[in-house]
Structure formats: structure tokens, C-alpha cells
Design an enzyme around this catalytic site. Structure first.
Site, PDB file in Angstrom:
ATOM      1  N   TYR A  58      40.345  31.427  42.852  1.00 34.04           N
ATOM      2  CA  TYR A  58      40.581  32.703  42.173  1.00 34.04           C
ATOM      3  C   TYR A  58      42.052  32.832  41.779  1.00 34.04           C
ATOM      4  CZ  TYR A  58      40.775  37.764  41.424  1.00 34.04           C
ATOM      5  OH  TYR A  58      40.968  39.013  40.888  1.00 34.04           O
ATOM      6  N   SER A 102      45.779  39.500  38.025  1.00 27.14           N
ATOM      7  CA  SER A 102      45.798  39.977  39.410  1.00 27.14           C
ATOM      8  C   SER A 102      47.211  39.847  39.957  1.00 27.14           C
ATOM      9  CB  SER A 102      44.839  39.132  40.257  1.00 27.14           C
ATOM     10  OG  SER A 102      45.012  39.376  41.641  1.00 27.14           O
TER      11      SER A 102
END
Length: 240
Positions: A148, A135
Site C-alpha cells: 500500500y 496518503s
């Protein structure tokens, strides 16, 4: 890499980026096996002609189930795409520690375990790849998603080290860093979202062109900002 005819294991392939990658890979002539844990979505993908393995990758038992289901068959490309987002914001109250554990396992431990299971098999094939989907938040974190961000940063560094280890083999190690994408995971996120079709196409383009990294959409801007000043890059994302 020519994806036509390749046997590909794609985790998290029943929704979002994974589902779109599966469809685009199939259109390119690849043989795609997907994983998921939602029965309705698995059935829907089977209806589109995909082999779909039911496996919950948020725990070791689920990963072991997937490995057992794969059996002794060959594999050309492993795409570690499955991921979880967990609400872990102390400003809202005490977070669920068990949910955080599930997120850590799905986003970091499962890709490591699957890589360990398949790397020797990948070495036997003439042209292979391991693709880890991290990400933009692996570069600079967002305050509301610390678990996350930590898992994606962990997977990023695992990928960098793995690439060095395997540099003298036939295995290409590729990292894909999506921006905020228009998927169910990002429902409610006020930031501008990239169409899922465009994100999936960018990842496959990186595989086909044997790129080490796919910095996609706004992640390209973030990478430039990080190169100039990591502190500035963090200041941009941390408030989200």
C-alpha cells in the site's frame, strides 16, 4: 474552482472517503458519477440519486469497462480515489502475491490509465482538475503495509511529474494526502482516526481553492517532520 455544474468522475465512491466526497460534491451542485464494485453499495448510491458505474479497478479489464461506460461525454474533474489495502506482512506468513498485484493495479496503474484516457478531454474544458488521493504513508511508510505504501508513494511521484507536464494547460493537478481516516479500510487500526466527513471536506476545499496539495489532519505534522528530518518521519510511521 467553482464545483457547481461540474461533471466529475469519482472512483471508489460507494464507501468511505469517496462516498462522503460524492455526497458533499452533490450538495455543492456538481454532477457526480461514481464507481464501485460492491453491488449492494452501488444500488444504495443509485438510490441517493447518483449515477454509479460497476467497475473493478484492480485489473485492466475493469478500467477499460469504466472508460467504455463513460463513452464520449465531457469531464471536468477526475478524482482518482479508489484504493485497496492488502495484508502483506512476512511476520505473519507468506503474503498472497496475487492480492498484492491487485493492490498495485488499483492504487497505481488504474489512476495512470484513467488519466491517460481522459487528459485530452480535460484539456477541452475551460476549468478542470485531476485529483489523486494518496496518503500520509506516501511520505513515510508503515512496516505492516509495504505494498500500500509503495503504491501511494508511486502515485505521489506520478502526480508531481504530471503537474509539471501539465503546468501550461488548464488542468490543475492536485494531490490529497489523508491521514488515518475512520473508514472500513482502517477497521482494527489502533491509531486515532479522522472523521470521514472532515477528510472529504478538506479534499474538496483544496479543489475549490486550486491548491496543489491537501495535507490533511496529522499528515500536516508528518510533512513538517519530513521537512526537518526524513529519517525521523520514517521512524514515526515505520513501526505501525
Amino acid at each position: 474552482m467553482d464545483l457547481a455544474g461540474k461533471t466529475i468522475l469519482l472512483t471508489g465512491g460507494t464507501n468511505g472517503i469517496g462516498r462522503e466526497m460524492a455526497r458533499q460534491l452533490k450538495a455543492k451542485g456538481a454532477s457526480v458519477v461514481i464507481t464501485g464494485r460492491n453491488a449492494e453499495r452501488l444500488t444504495a448510491m443509485r438510490g441517493e440519486g447518483f449515477e454509479a458505474i460497476s467497475a473493478d479497478l484492480s485489473n485492466a479489464a475493469g478500467v477499460d469497462t469504466l472508460i467504455a461506460e463513460w463513452g464520449e461525454r465531457e469531464i471536468d474533474v477526475l478524482i482518482n480515489n479508489a484504493g485497496q489495502l492488502v495484508d502483506h506482512d512476512f511476520r505473519k506468513g507468506t503474503p498472497d502475491a496475487d492480492a498484492a498485484d491487485d493492490c498495485v493495479y488499483a492504487n497505481l496503474s488504474a489512476p495512470i490509465r484513467l488519466t491517460t484516457a481522459f487528459v485530452e478531454r480535460l484539456k477541452r474544458r475551460p476549468e478542470t482538475a485531476i485529483v489523486n488521493v494518496t496518503s500520509g504513508l506516501a511520505i513515510a511508510p508503515a512496516a505492516r503495509q509495504p505494498v500500500y505504501c509503495a503504491t501511494k508513494a508511486g502515485l505521489r511521484f506520478y502526480t508531481l511529474a504530471l503537474r509539471e507536464q501539465l503546468k501550461d494547460t488548464n488542468i490543475r493537478v492536485i494531490e490529497a494526502l489523508p491521514p488515518v481516516v475512520d473508514t472500513q479500510m482502517n477497521d482494527g487500526n489502533p491509531m486515532k482516526k479522522m472523521p470521514v466527513e472532515d477528510c472529504a471536506a478538506a479534499i474538496l476545499d483544496a479543489i475549490e481553492k486550486d491548491r496543489k496539495e491537501a495535507n490533511i489532519g496529522m499528515t500536516k505534522v508528518l510533512r513538517v517532520a519530513e521537512g526537518i528530518s526524513p529519517a525521523f518521519a520514517r521512524s514515526v510511521t515505520i513501526r505501525f
